[in-house]
Write an enzyme that holds these catalytic residues in place. Structure first.
Site, short mmCIF file in Angstrom:
data_model
loop_
_atom_site.label_atom_id
_atom_site.label_comp_id
_atom_site.label_asym_id
_atom_site.label_seq_id
_atom_site.Cartn_x
_atom_site.Cartn_y
_atom_site.Cartn_z
N LYS A 29 -33.97 53.95 -1.82
CA LYS A 29 -33.66 53.13 -2.99
C LYS A 29 -32.27 53.42 -3.55
O LYS A 29 -31.71 52.59 -4.28
CB LYS A 29 -34.70 53.33 -4.08
CG LYS A 29 -34.79 54.73 -4.65
CD LYS A 29 -35.89 54.81 -5.70
CE LYS A 29 -35.98 56.21 -6.29
NZ LYS A 29 -37.07 56.30 -7.31
N GLY A 39 -29.15 60.97 1.84
CA GLY A 39 -28.79 62.36 1.53
C GLY A 39 -29.75 63.00 0.56
O GLY A 39 -29.84 64.23 0.51
N GLY A 40 -30.45 62.19 -0.23
CA GLY A 40 -31.44 62.72 -1.15
C GLY A 40 -30.84 63.61 -2.23
O GLY A 40 -29.63 63.66 -2.44
N CYS A 91 -30.64 66.83 -2.21
CA CYS A 91 -29.85 67.94 -1.67
C CYS A 91 -28.37 67.60 -1.58
O CYS A 91 -27.53 68.31 -2.12
CB CYS A 91 -30.38 68.33 -0.29
SG CYS A 91 -29.47 69.70 0.47
N LYS A 132 -23.36 74.27 -4.62
CA LYS A 132 -22.54 75.20 -3.83
C LYS A 132 -21.05 74.92 -4.03
O LYS A 132 -20.24 75.85 -4.01
CB LYS A 132 -22.90 75.11 -2.35
CG LYS A 132 -24.37 75.36 -2.04
CD LYS A 132 -24.92 76.58 -2.77
CE LYS A 132 -26.42 76.67 -2.65
NZ LYS A 132 -27.16 75.70 -3.47
N GLU A 184 -37.29 83.93 -18.86
CA GLU A 184 -38.20 83.89 -17.72
C GLU A 184 -39.56 84.46 -18.12
O GLU A 184 -39.66 85.54 -18.69
CB GLU A 184 -37.62 84.71 -16.56
CG GLU A 184 -38.54 84.94 -15.39
CD GLU A 184 -39.09 83.65 -14.80
OE1 GLU A 184 -40.33 83.54 -14.71
OE2 GLU A 184 -38.30 82.75 -14.44
N GLY A 210 -39.47 74.56 -12.26
CA GLY A 210 -40.14 74.14 -11.04
C GLY A 210 -40.00 72.65 -10.80
O GLY A 210 -39.37 71.93 -11.59
N ARG A 211 -40.59 72.19 -9.71
CA ARG A 211 -40.49 70.79 -9.33
C ARG A 211 -41.86 70.28 -8.89
O ARG A 211 -42.73 71.07 -8.53
CB ARG A 211 -39.47 70.61 -8.20
CG ARG A 211 -38.07 71.07 -8.57
CD ARG A 211 -37.10 70.95 -7.42
NE ARG A 211 -36.79 69.56 -7.10
CZ ARG A 211 -35.84 68.84 -7.70
NH1 ARG A 211 -35.11 69.39 -8.67
NH2 ARG A 211 -35.60 67.59 -7.35
N HIS A 237 -18.33 95.76 14.06
CA HIS A 237 -17.92 96.65 12.97
C HIS A 237 -16.46 96.34 12.58
O HIS A 237 -15.62 96.15 13.46
CB HIS A 237 -18.00 98.12 13.42
CG HIS A 237 -17.49 99.07 12.39
ND1 HIS A 237 -18.20 99.40 11.25
CD2 HIS A 237 -16.31 99.77 12.32
CE1 HIS A 237 -17.49 100.25 10.53
NE2 HIS A 237 -16.34 100.51 11.15
#
Length: 450
Positions: free
Chosen positions: A32, A36-37, A39, A48, A194, A258-259, A426
């Site tokens: 709709k 990509g939604g 995210c 990010k 929290e 939350g979702r 290393h």
């Protein structure tokens, strides 16, 4: 007539569409808005990109530790938002290009499923052999703090006109922690509230103690084991009344508790649970024949990479290929330092009655972490008595990249010696995973074996 029709163009939906096209299926993708939604458009990628700007400020502030004196810096918030949107546009454009070149027909509209399992898009029936619901999830709203105005969810935060002087965040899951980190570095006074004793449900206690220390050092105020009782929303600020008797005030509030699944269009005909997540069987099939569901809409873990792999598995299964569902699913949180985890924590293993073994390695003993001046954090590896890896938790630089090695080891049924005996470059932070695995075996080199 389509072989496959997918409702929802997020990571699960568009990945399933592309894989189905590779396998020769005729595919329709119903979306709709933009592909990509959440995210790509509102979640993972914008967050990010914002974190990249914030991390640069973090490095500027500690420049003197490296002998670099930067007298001042200025944050151009409109330019920060422009960078975020440019990142989104490039990725979304790339997905649109792939879908077009792969022959996937993208249909703009709202998809639904009727009682017979037929696909209906904006009132028009579309014939398809198989249907996949991949409609994702949305933020949960507090009854006394409906979204709007100064009450933000994770998408709204990118559209505030200026960087808030003060930001209250309810919930310290991945979203809450990432936004708290970014805006604290951008100059906001951030307070995290929290209800649980530690951030991130399932986070190892040793790891959590390091992270809480880092957040406090950054100037973030943390109120654990504290609930919001009610709120007062004003024209220029919001007050929260807390279970510990305190009242705190902020310019904006981010609610990240939350979702829930985006299943409302289907819940009259498709079975869901109390949080709006669609119920599925091992084949990802709903209670309607040939109607499947993947990704956030089927429940936790709510991760883009989990949705993508579910989409690939499902499509390959429909094509008759010998394929396996995603089993070992790592995740990461982009705080400073980063957090990455896969499998179960030490506390969860003990609850299950597992006689476990563990190895720990602090970042302060890792050469690369020291050279980056990122010595806060640690790696913990837990295994059963036969050294089979059960879980890995990492807090430190590059944790989001390092955790995939642990996931690969667990996916292949690996043991601690598989990581310990693998030669690591290393100096790299990934050596800390090797050292923790060696510690589990009682042969750590750069810390004392205890």
């Amino acid at each position: 007539m389509y072989d496959l029709a997918i409702i929802g163009g997020g990571p699960g939906g568009y990945t399933a569409a592309l894989r189905a096209s590779q396998l020769g299926m005729k595919v329709a993708l119903i979306e709709k808005r933009r592909v990509g939604g959440v995210c790509l458009n509102e979640g993972c990628i914008p967050t990010k990109a914002l974190f990249s700007s914030a991390h640069l400020i973090y490095n500027i502030k500690k420049g003197e530790r490296f002998g670099i004196k930067i007298k001042s810096h200025e944050i151009d918030w409109p330019r920060v938002k422009q960078f975020i949107m440019e990142s989104v546009e490039k990725l979304v454009g790339g997905v649109e290009y792939l879908l077009k070149k792969s022959g996937v027909e993208v249909i703009k509209g709202i998809g639904n499923i009727d009682r017979e399992g037929n696909l209906i898009v904006d009132g028009i029936r579309i014939e398809a052999k198989w249907k996949i619901i991949a409609t994702g999830s949305k933020p949960i709203e507090l009854p006394f703090l409906p979204f709007g105005g100064r009450i933000l969810h994770s998408t709204d935060i990118f559209f505030v006109e200026k960087i808030p002087e003060s930001l209250l965040i309810i919930g310290s899951g991945a979203i809450g922690l990432e936004i708290a980190t970014a805006f604290s570095l951008l100059g906001s006074k951030v307070t995290l509230v929290e209800a649980m004793p530690t951030p991130m449900n399932g986070m190892d206690r040793d790891i959590a103690s390091y992270l809480l220390r880092a957040l406090k050092t950054m100037g973030i105020e943390i109120k654990n084991s504290t609930r919001v009782e009610n709120a007062e929303v004003g024209t220029s600020s919001v007050k929260l009344h807390l279970s510990n008797g305190e009242t705190i005030e902020g310019e904006y509030i981010l609610v990240s508790i939350g979702r829930k699944g985006n299943s409302e269009p289907f819940n009259k005909v498709i079975k869901t649970n109390g949080r709006g997540f669609i119920e599925i069987n091992d084949r990802r099939e709903t209670n309607l024949k040939n109607v499947f569901a993947i990704g956030d809409v089927v429940g936790p873990p709510l991760l883009a990479h989990k949705a993508s792999h579910e989409g690939i598995f499902l499509v390959e299964s429909l094509a008759g290929l010998d394929t396996k569902p995603p089993r070992i699913i790592p995740y990461a949180v982009f705080t400073i330092p980063e957090y990455g985890a896969v499998g179960i924590s030490e506390e969860e293993a003990k609850k299950q009655g597992i006689n476990l073994k563990k190895g720990k390695f602090p970042m302060m003993a890792n050469g690369r972490a020291l050279s980056l001046d990122e010595k806060n954090g640690m790696v913990k590896v837990i295994s059963d008595e036969r050294n089979k890896i059960l879980g890995v938790q990492i807090l430190g630089p590059n944790a989001s990249e390092m955790i995939s090695e642990a996931a690969l080891a667990m996916e292949k049924g690996g043991r601690a010696e598989d990581i310990a005996n693998t030669v690591h470059v290393h100096p790299t932070t990934s050596e800390s995973l090797m050292e923790a695995s060696m510690g589990l075996l009682g042969k750590a080199i750069h810390i004392l074996n205890r």
